[in-house]
Design an enzyme around this catalytic site. Sequence first.
Site, PDB file in Angstrom:
ATOM      1  N   ARG A 102       0.848  -1.203   0.000  1.00  0.00           N
ATOM      2  CA  ARG A 102       0.000   0.000   0.000  1.00  0.00           C
ATOM      3  C   ARG A 102       0.882   1.251   0.000  1.00  0.00           C
ATOM      4  O   ARG A 102       0.634   2.213  -0.714  1.00  0.00           O
ATOM      5  CB  ARG A 102      -0.915  -0.020   1.221  1.00  0.00           C
ATOM      6  N   ILE A 148      -0.790   6.602   8.689  1.00  0.00           N
ATOM      7  CA  ILE A 148      -1.778   5.568   9.007  1.00  0.00           C
ATOM      8  C   ILE A 148      -1.587   4.381   8.055  1.00  0.00           C
ATOM      9  O   ILE A 148      -2.321   4.212   7.093  1.00  0.00           O
ATOM     10  CB  ILE A 148      -3.214   6.139   8.910  1.00  0.00           C
ATOM     11  N   PRO A 149      -0.541   3.578   8.319  1.00  0.00           N
ATOM     12  CA  PRO A 149      -0.309   2.416   7.457  1.00  0.00           C
ATOM     13  C   PRO A 149      -1.461   1.414   7.547  1.00  0.00           C
ATOM     14  O   PRO A 149      -1.979   1.152   8.625  1.00  0.00           O
ATOM     15  CB  PRO A 149       0.976   1.791   8.002  1.00  0.00           C
ATOM     16  N   HIS A 150      -1.850   0.897   6.393  1.00  0.00           N
ATOM     17  CA  HIS A 150      -2.913  -0.122   6.335  1.00  0.00           C
ATOM     18  C   HIS A 150      -2.725  -0.936   5.065  1.00  0.00           C
ATOM     19  O   HIS A 150      -1.963  -0.541   4.188  1.00  0.00           O
ATOM     20  CB  HIS A 150      -4.293   0.541   6.379  1.00  0.00           C
ATOM     21  N   GLY A 151      -3.418  -2.042   4.979  1.00  0.00           N
ATOM     22  CA  GLY A 151      -3.251  -2.950   3.851  1.00  0.00           C
ATOM     23  C   GLY A 151      -3.956  -2.476   2.590  1.00  0.00           C
ATOM     24  O   GLY A 151      -4.724  -1.518   2.606  1.00  0.00           O
TER      25      GLY A 151
END
Length: 145
Positions: A48, A62-65
């Site tokens: 991502r 805001i790391p997310h998949g």
Amino acid sequence: MAKEVLSKDNIHLNVSLSGKEEGIRYTGGILVDNGYVEASYVDKMLEREELTSTFMGNHVAIPHGTEDSKQAVKETGISVVTVPDGVEFGDGNIVKVLIGIAGKGDEHLEVLSKIAIVLSEEENVQKIVDAESKEEVIRLFDEVN
């Protein structure tokens, strides 16, 4: 019973990180270790980041998949990592608060809106960075209804 979305185990204060990839791996690792996601989710978080930066301004990322990482999510959860010394997130952006997000179905949308409300205030970001206890961080997010 479903897990708490943000528990004390998901908050790590005053962490020192060498770079963006380590920051994302660390943030995702908390979600893996506490049973919210499978290990493969962390690779999707890094994927991502390659597509588009999760840096949001105000020293927050805001790391997310990716969209196709949903099957790796077991429970909706967030992790919060404070990095008072900051970590370089590319383009000269310094991050002091990392918030990892894993959402089951559309549950993450509600979580995201709560996070966005809290983090839209610079003073709240500073309160999180300065937090001396995990309870202080949880209280900040609980104040938003």
